[in-house]
Design a protein around this motif. Structure first.
Motif, PDB file in Angstrom:
ATOM      1  N   PHE A 230     -14.153   4.555  12.044  1.00 10.23           N
ATOM      2  CA  PHE A 230     -14.360   3.653  13.257  1.00 10.23           C
ATOM      3  C   PHE A 230     -15.577   2.873  13.380  1.00 10.23           C
ATOM      4  CE2 PHE A 230     -12.391   7.744  14.710  1.00 10.23           C
ATOM      5  CZ  PHE A 230     -11.218   7.373  15.658  1.00 10.23           C
ATOM      6  N   PHE A 231     -15.409   1.732  13.830  1.00  9.94           N
ATOM      7  CA  PHE A 231     -16.692   0.674  14.080  1.00  9.94           C
ATOM      8  C   PHE A 231     -16.289  -0.302  15.095  1.00  9.94           C
ATOM      9  CE2 PHE A 231     -13.729  -0.583  10.591  1.00  9.94           C
ATOM     10  CZ  PHE A 231     -13.458  -1.929  10.938  1.00  9.94           C
ATOM     11  N   GLY A 232     -17.223  -0.867  15.658  1.00  7.93           N
ATOM     12  CA  GLY A 232     -16.980  -1.776  16.944  1.00  7.93           C
ATOM     13  C   GLY A 232     -16.993  -3.185  16.132  1.00  7.93           C
ATOM     14  N   ASP A 233     -16.544  -4.242  17.133  1.00  5.56           N
ATOM     15  CA  ASP A 233     -16.319  -5.603  16.616  1.00  5.56           C
ATOM     16  C   ASP A 233     -17.764  -6.112  16.199  1.00  5.56           C
ATOM     17  OD1 ASP A 233     -16.343  -4.913  19.750  1.00  5.56           O
ATOM     18  OD2 ASP A 233     -17.394  -7.025  19.502  1.00  5.56           O
ATOM     19  N   GLY A 234     -18.935  -5.430  16.803  1.00 11.26           N
ATOM     20  CA  GLY A 234     -20.248  -6.011  16.503  1.00 11.26           C
ATOM     21  C   GLY A 234     -20.340  -5.631  14.725  1.00 11.26           C
ATOM     22  N   ALA A 235     -19.653  -4.755  14.107  1.00 10.73           N
ATOM     23  CA  ALA A 235     -20.057  -4.608  12.710  1.00 10.73           C
ATOM     24  C   ALA A 235     -19.378  -5.515  11.837  1.00 10.73           C
ATOM     25  CB  ALA A 235     -19.456  -3.241  12.357  1.00 10.73           C
ATOM     26  N   VAL A 236     -18.384  -6.421  12.466  1.00 13.96           N
ATOM     27  CA  VAL A 236     -17.615  -7.112  11.202  1.00 13.96           C
ATOM     28  C   VAL A 236     -18.220  -8.365  11.103  1.00 13.96           C
ATOM     29  CG1 VAL A 236     -15.652  -6.367  12.468  1.00 13.96           C
ATOM     30  CG2 VAL A 236     -16.502  -8.578  13.165  1.00 13.96           C
ATOM     31  N   ASN A 237     -19.530  -8.723  11.472  1.00 15.90           N
ATOM     32  CA  ASN A 237     -20.137  -9.866  10.889  1.00 15.90           C
ATOM     33  C   ASN A 237     -21.386  -9.209  10.031  1.00 15.90           C
ATOM     34  OD1 ASN A 237     -18.717 -11.809  12.031  1.00 15.90           O
ATOM     35  ND2 ASN A 237     -19.698 -11.482  13.954  1.00 15.90           N
ATOM     36  N   GLN A 238     -21.181  -7.939   9.895  1.00 16.16           N
ATOM     37  CA  GLN A 238     -22.369  -7.456   8.841  1.00 16.16           C
ATOM     38  C   GLN A 238     -21.927  -7.856   7.402  1.00 16.16           C
ATOM     39  OE1 GLN A 238     -25.554  -6.604   9.433  1.00 16.16           O
ATOM     40  NE2 GLN A 238     -25.803  -4.992  10.872  1.00 16.16           N
ATOM     41  N   GLY A 239     -22.919  -7.937   6.307  1.00 18.90           N
ATOM     42  CA  GLY A 239     -22.541  -8.029   5.050  1.00 18.90           C
ATOM     43  C   GLY A 239     -21.896  -6.723   4.562  1.00 18.90           C
ATOM     44  N   GLU A 240     -22.231  -5.358   5.090  1.00 10.86           N
ATOM     45  CA  GLU A 240     -21.741  -4.034   4.598  1.00 10.86           C
ATOM     46  C   GLU A 240     -20.258  -4.041   5.140  1.00 10.86           C
ATOM     47  OE1 GLU A 240     -24.911  -1.890   6.447  1.00 10.86           O
ATOM     48  OE2 GLU A 240     -25.481  -1.195   4.333  1.00 10.86           O
ATOM     49  N   PHE A 241     -19.811  -4.787   5.929  1.00 12.23           N
ATOM     50  CA  PHE A 241     -18.385  -4.813   6.294  1.00 12.23           C
ATOM     51  C   PHE A 241     -17.448  -5.208   5.338  1.00 12.23           C
ATOM     52  CE2 PHE A 241     -15.110  -7.373   8.319  1.00 12.23           C
ATOM     53  CZ  PHE A 241     -14.104  -6.486   8.960  1.00 12.23           C
ATOM     54  N   HIS A 242     -18.230  -6.512   5.036  1.00 10.46           N
ATOM     55  CA  HIS A 242     -17.245  -7.264   3.784  1.00 10.46           C
ATOM     56  C   HIS A 242     -17.432  -6.586   2.418  1.00 10.46           C
ATOM     57  CE1 HIS A 242     -16.205 -10.615   6.737  1.00 10.46           C
ATOM     58  NE2 HIS A 242     -17.650 -10.221   7.131  1.00 10.46           N
ATOM     59  N   GLU A 243     -18.416  -6.051   2.321  1.00 11.66           N
ATOM     60  CA  GLU A 243     -18.705  -5.526   0.902  1.00 11.66           C
ATOM     61  C   GLU A 243     -17.570  -4.166   0.755  1.00 11.66           C
ATOM     62  OE1 GLU A 243     -22.765  -4.480  -0.294  1.00 11.66           O
ATOM     63  OE2 GLU A 243     -23.394  -6.165   0.203  1.00 11.66           O
ATOM     64  N   ALA A 244     -17.684  -3.492   2.064  1.00 10.81           N
ATOM     65  CA  ALA A 244     -16.906  -2.152   2.029  1.00 10.81           C
ATOM     66  C   ALA A 244     -15.206  -2.469   1.917  1.00 10.81           C
ATOM     67  CB  ALA A 244     -17.164  -1.488   3.369  1.00 10.81           C
ATOM     68  N   LEU A 245     -14.966  -3.824   2.805  1.00  6.21           N
ATOM     69  CA  LEU A 245     -13.456  -3.953   2.621  1.00  6.21           C
ATOM     70  C   LEU A 245     -13.028  -4.542   1.337  1.00  6.21           C
ATOM     71  CD1 LEU A 245     -13.609  -3.604   5.791  1.00  6.21           C
ATOM     72  CD2 LEU A 245     -12.074  -5.762   5.652  1.00  6.21           C
ATOM     73  N   ASN A 246     -13.834  -5.143   0.715  1.00  3.14           N
ATOM     74  CA  ASN A 246     -13.546  -5.530  -0.749  1.00  3.14           C
ATOM     75  C   ASN A 246     -13.342  -4.300  -1.681  1.00  3.14           C
ATOM     76  OD1 ASN A 246     -13.380  -7.661  -2.931  1.00  3.14           O
ATOM     77  ND2 ASN A 246     -15.274  -6.924  -3.457  1.00  3.14           N
ATOM     78  N   LEU A 247     -14.540  -3.490  -1.714  1.00  5.73           N
ATOM     79  CA  LEU A 247     -14.582  -2.562  -2.607  1.00  5.73           C
ATOM     80  C   LEU A 247     -13.379  -1.444  -2.457  1.00  5.73           C
ATOM     81  CD1 LEU A 247     -16.431  -1.303  -4.894  1.00  5.73           C
ATOM     82  CD2 LEU A 247     -17.142   0.305  -3.351  1.00  5.73           C
ATOM     83  N   ALA A 248     -13.179  -1.248  -1.148  1.00  2.92           N
ATOM     84  CA  ALA A 248     -11.892  -0.328  -0.819  1.00  2.92           C
ATOM     85  C   ALA A 248     -10.728  -0.828  -1.243  1.00  2.92           C
ATOM     86  CB  ALA A 248     -11.903  -0.102   0.755  1.00  2.92           C
TER      87      ALA A 248
END
Lengths: 323, 330
Positions: B152-170
């Motif tokens: 779970f995460f909020g909409d605030g998380a989606v502009n963090q770099g870690e969001f993009h890094e995690a989606l890509n790696l997953a």
């Protein structure tokens, strides 16, 4: 006793860990097909396959975070970061998660993760690839920090790191990857928190870690030519720190020079000086000296880089000034 | 957006399952109201982020996973913890900073943990726990234990770099993670449209070739059904799945929030879509709920929450001699 260098000692230790425990996996940028930017992991992808030796995207934060999560999930991950400067892209994961989650979960979760990172100057790579910032990690409760300076220590400390239940920051100085030394065939490990006296002496204690140990040894040789017997102490780990070894040596010699590649201001060396004055103040015959990197971002040009790094001459000068 | 207006009763689930969903949502609501009261009375300190309004997301998603699966979540974490089955007494004790708390009083509201339930934590660096979900999923994959990770995460998380890094790696490693964005439209007090080039959050997943959909986060059955699809996808080894649940928090970001950034009318409008009365009406329409049934569930929630308060109140603070415990695993 066979001789090898630090790079090969590390590789052999990683290979054995992969052989002995299927929970061990390696992750990092270019550790597989490329063989590791400093060649430490060369051949391991071919030997163990791409599920055990995982090339990652250039995403330090998720690579470290994935290592933390995998450790929470029962694996024994080893993450390689190309340089310590890149580790700051993963600072959030290391500082906000790896070091805190055991405490903050009331002891429910632990993170047996080893994060290897290359460090140190001397290769004209300027300010984004050259700093030796192991002391920054040593600042943080919850982390352990290993700083090998010989092939024997590299293997022995990595073995201990791989048996740890906590996150270990394992700092490898790039200038000494090729340094040779004896490494026994038999199984051994170097415990954390036990410094080593590399050379005995009664006149001045030189405290070093990582690459600076070798400058300290060369400086001791030079001092011996001037009838000063220096005792050289190799810390091996910054956290836990072998405070007793430092204090006992200083009580004997009554003088100390603390050497590190890191900046002086607010650096780890200052912690050592503080410990000495707290616990051996009455034994001191001179103020404790620090020999550190220059207080500048690491420059590129060779003459400037050399001037920015501590040298054996700096150590000798500091020791002579105490007479 | 996936909604579930004209669902047949037979397809919705057994009466026990359906009542269970309502029971959980009502418990969370009552628990959060009690938490607010305890905060006002000075029994709870620090930041307190209430889940009121978002109950259908946590409860619907939890209904789609197995006890052995992992949950990792953000700092608005009481709802997911209760849905996962953490002891309400121990959660309340944690909010009170007591030694009987789920995290022994070391974490507080934002950092609930219960490893025995595979509830791997509430994390309070926005987006910082997405990488952990990748790691847990990697461990599951390597160990072949069949567990998936619900993150779970909020909409605030989606502009963090870690969001993009995690989606890509997953996606690259086909990790079994369900990424579930609870889009409550505000990152703290900032409207998502003011700071996001793409405010339809689920669309971001297409950049990583992750199947994604948006669901009505006020409809517990819609959330559950989409989550089931997502979970099946990941369990089948097809890699991550992304769900955006559009929801709304009825209270401020935390108890310290004066709510200057949104209008009372907007909040009032969303309250007409309160997930609990919505689902209650649905159950009444299906003949599964009546006034007496509602009263019973309310009393039950009241009892659990009052007991949690009593337990927390009577529990001791941590002994100061334990300050240094658990810095390291020995």
């Amino acid at each position: 006793m066979p001789e090898t260098n630090i790079r090969e000692a590390l590789r052999q230790t990683l290979r054995e860990a992969l052989q002995q425990d299927e929970h061990v996996i390696l992750m990092g940028e270019d550790i597989g097909a490329y063989g590791g930017s400093y060649g430490v992991t060369r051949g391991l992808l071919q030997e163990f396959g791409d599920e055990r030796v995982r090339d990652t995207p250039i995403s330090e934060s998720v690579v470290v975070g994935c290592g933390i999560g995998a450790a929470m999930g029962g694996m024994r991950p080893i993450v390689e970061l190309m340089t310590i400067n890149f580790s700051f892209l993963a600072f959030d994961q290391i500082i906000n998660v790896a070091s805190t989650v055991h405490y903050m979960s009331g002891g429910q979760i632990n993170v047996p993760l080893v994060i290897r990172m290359a460090s140190g100057g001397g290769s004209q790579l300027a300010a984004t690839h050259s700093h030796d910032l192991a002391g920054w990690y040593a600042h943080v409760p919850g982390l352990k920090v290993a700083v090998p300076s010989t092939p024997y220590d590299a293997r022995g400390l990595l073995k201990t790191a791989l048996r740890e239940e906590n996150t270990v920051i394992f700092v490898e100085h790039t200038a000494i990857y090729g340094l040779r030394g004896e490494v026994p065939d038999e199984d051994y490990s170097v415990p954390f928190g036990q410094a080593q006296v590399m050379r005995e002496g009664g006149d001045v204690t030189i405290v070093g870690y990582s690459g600076s140990v070798h400058q300290a040894l060369r400086a001791a040789e030079m001092l011996a030519g001037q009838a000063i017997e220096a005792e050289v102490l190799n810390l091996r780990t910054l956290r836990p720190l072998d405070v007793d070894a430092i204090i006992n040596s200083v009580k004997k010699t009554t003088r100390a020079v603390v050497v590190e590649d890191d900046w002086c201001f607010g650096g780890f060396g200052g912690e050592i000086v503080a410990l000495i004055q707290e616990r051996a103040f009455d034994y001191l015959d001179a103020p404790v000296a620090r020999v550190c990197g220059a207080d500048v971002p690491m420059p590129y040009a060779k003459v400037l880089e050399t001037a920015a790094l501590p040298s054996e001459q700096h150590i000798v000068d500091a020791a002579l000034a105490m007479r | 957006m996936t909604t579930a207006k004209a669902r047949a009763k037979e397809e919705a689930g057994t009466p026990e399952e359906l009542l269970g969903l309502l029971r959980q949502m009502m418990l969370i609501r009552r628990f959060e109201e009690k938490s607010a009261e305890m905060y006002a009375r000075g029994r709870i300190a620090g930041f307190l982020h209430l889940y009121i309004g978002q109950e259908a997301v946590g409860v619907g998603a939890e209904a789609a996973i197995e006890p052995d699966d992992y949950v990792v979540t953000h700092y608005r974490d009481h709802g997911q913890a209760l849905a996962r089955g953490l002891d309400p007494n121990a959660i309340m004790a944690e909010l009170f900073g007591r030694t009987t708390g789920v995290s022994k009083g070391r974490g507080g509201s934002m950092h609930l943990f219960d490893v025995s339930k595979h509830f791997m934590g509430g994390y309070a660096i926005v987006g910082g726990h997405l990488p952990l979900s990748c790691g847990l999923a990697l461990a599951s994959k390597q160990l072949k234990n069949g567990r998936i990770v619900l993150c779970f995460f909020g909409d605030g998380a989606v502009n963090q770099g870690e969001f993009h890094e995690a989606l890509n790696l997953a996606a690259v490693w086909r990790l079994p993670v369900v990424f579930l964005c609870e889009n409550n439209l505000y990152g703290m007090g900032t409207d998502i449209r003011r700071v996001s080039a793409e405010a339809e959050v689920y669309r971001r997943a297409c950049a990583y070739n992750i199947p994604a959909e948006q669901v009505d986060g006020m409809d517990v059955l819609a959330v559950r059904d989409v989550a089931r699809k997502a979970v099946q996808h990941t369990r089948d080894g097809k890699g991550p799945y992304f769900v955006e649940a559009v929801t709304y928090r009825f209270r401020g970001h935390s108890m310290a929030d004066p709510e200057f950034y949104r209008t009372k009318e907007e909040v009032q409008q969303w309250r007409t879509r309160d997930p609990i009365p919505l689902f209650e009406r649905q159950l009444r329409d299906w003949g599964l709920m009546d006034d007496a049934g509602i009263k019973r569930l309310e009393d039950e929630a009241e009892g659990v929450v009052n007991e949690a308060e009593r337990f927390a109140e009577e529990s001791p603070a941590p002994d100061v001699s334990t300050l240094y415990d658990n810095v390291y695993e020995e």
